[in-house]
Design an enzyme around this catalytic site. Sequence first.
Site, short mmCIF file in Angstrom:
data_model
loop_
_atom_site.label_atom_id
_atom_site.label_comp_id
_atom_site.label_asym_id
_atom_site.label_seq_id
_atom_site.Cartn_x
_atom_site.Cartn_y
_atom_site.Cartn_z
N SER A 167 73.58 -97.76 62.56
CA SER A 167 73.04 -96.49 63.03
C SER A 167 72.41 -96.59 64.42
O SER A 167 72.70 -95.77 65.29
CB SER A 167 71.99 -95.96 62.03
OG SER A 167 71.45 -94.74 62.47
N GLU A 186 66.54 -95.74 67.59
CA GLU A 186 66.88 -95.15 66.29
C GLU A 186 67.56 -93.82 66.53
O GLU A 186 67.18 -93.06 67.42
CB GLU A 186 65.60 -94.97 65.47
CG GLU A 186 65.83 -94.83 63.98
CD GLU A 186 66.19 -93.42 63.58
OE1 GLU A 186 67.08 -93.25 62.73
OE2 GLU A 186 65.59 -92.48 64.13
N HIS A 187 68.56 -93.49 65.72
CA HIS A 187 69.48 -92.39 66.04
C HIS A 187 69.00 -91.01 65.61
O HIS A 187 69.35 -90.00 66.24
CB HIS A 187 70.82 -92.67 65.35
CG HIS A 187 72.00 -92.30 66.18
ND1 HIS A 187 73.17 -93.00 66.18
CD2 HIS A 187 72.20 -91.30 67.07
CE1 HIS A 187 74.04 -92.45 67.02
NE2 HIS A 187 73.47 -91.42 67.57
N THR A 188 68.19 -90.92 64.57
CA THR A 188 67.96 -89.63 63.92
C THR A 188 67.19 -88.64 64.77
O THR A 188 67.48 -87.45 64.75
CB THR A 188 67.19 -89.86 62.61
OG1 THR A 188 67.85 -90.87 61.86
CG2 THR A 188 67.12 -88.59 61.80
#
Length: 492
Positions: free
Chosen positions: A256, A475-477
């Site tokens: 991710s 981090e992707h979110t």
Amino acid sequence: MADRMAEAHSAVAFSFSITHDGYNIDYNREVLNLVWDSGVRSWKKRIARFRNGIRNGVYPAHIQSLYILISIALGLHVAGKQVPFNLVNLILPLLPRQTALYQFIACSIAGLIFWLCICYTMRYTLKFLLMYKGWMYESRGRGSTISKRTKTWAAVTKVLSSWNTPGLYSFQGSLPRLPLPSVNETTQRYLRSVRPLLDDKEYAHMENLAKEFESTIGSKLQRYLTLKSWWSTNYVSDWWEEYIYLRGRGPLMINSNFYGIDAIYMQTTSVQAARAAHIASLLLIFRRTVERQELQPIMVQGLVPLCSWQYERTFNTVRVPGEQTDKIVHYKDSNHIVVLHKGCYYKVVIYYKNRLLKPCEIQIQMEYILNNKTAVPAPGEERLAALTAWDREKWAHIRNTVFRQGLNRVSLHIIESAAFVLSLDDEPFEFDINQPDKLDKFGSILLHGKGCDRWFDKSFTVCVGTNGRIGFNAEHTWYEFHEFYFLHWNNV
């Protein structure tokens, strides 16, 4: 000076005890000063947010125009002329008296009503204009012809949005809703995307499956989406974040998280501490710009604004693991960053007397960390970050048990509430145009490092090599669905 995480529990601001000899009051003046400074900084930010909230709420109108309308209403009333719709005379009987003070109040209320009407008329007019997408399909460049319709739209939009200088979030209330495509449009787009990957037989089978989906469960799901689109401006964002990212149970590392590299064709300095301090200072200044909403929103063609909410979670943000689903936690404020070096974690306070530290002051702390030969990781500290690269369910279980209380809980909170994490690596980040394998290694170091020197749950970790080159692991979110919103709204 930078403090080791293990010493976080030692600072006590105030203590009170009663003995046989009487009572005893003990306090730490330095800690109390830090608490006071933190409170002052917090209230300044609250006032700034309140002021920015008013400015964004009335955009594209200007707050000063309220005073002008009140003055006009007051002038008309004093001159004995009727305010439009006779609004002042309608308000006066509702007030206790008709003295000069209450007449001023009635004129102020009338001016406020007219001002709000103008504000919302301008806002919804701008929202209606931003729904136009014809500009996307017209040619660009020298010799191209733009239609009169697009020219008129561009002129009106430019005048309306230029009425007031926008803040970072000023356009959020004017952004149009994400349009919901029909099931047929969705299936046709899907078929176009898979056509190059399938032969004729496989594609015919896929067409049959698409038709079956459209005539069965597809129409039922479409009704749910239609209902949701009535209640929210973006029918997909929260579900996209929840089911595509936060419910993933696999490790974040590689699967991710992503990375970014330095400007590889130029290098400002080879001094690791200096580069780390400089990039940390720039990031903190950028964070302050975002918090004060001094950053201008990104405008396509100088006219169409993009959603800016992703900026809010850039700093002070962490993805907290859960046994079934993770959650994004954003802290309103943070007065420190966390520095990771050779398995040791350091809390670096970034304020002094309510101001950000200068790059030279941050560099002193970075040099202290790099030159601290006596620092030895506590038991389990060196490979602590490997937990964030583990399976999410297992990491959640460990977090809810081992880090439930005591020093572990305090130390984990310091890491998760930091503005960001900075890793001082013990190897160089190299690039040579004649040796592509060095760039591959550069990327792999940023992507996963040693597996235990990146805090993969943080919004981003800045990585600094011994030769002064930098990169980041993110981090992707926290920002992905905003990009999704823009792309799908514009049918890209």
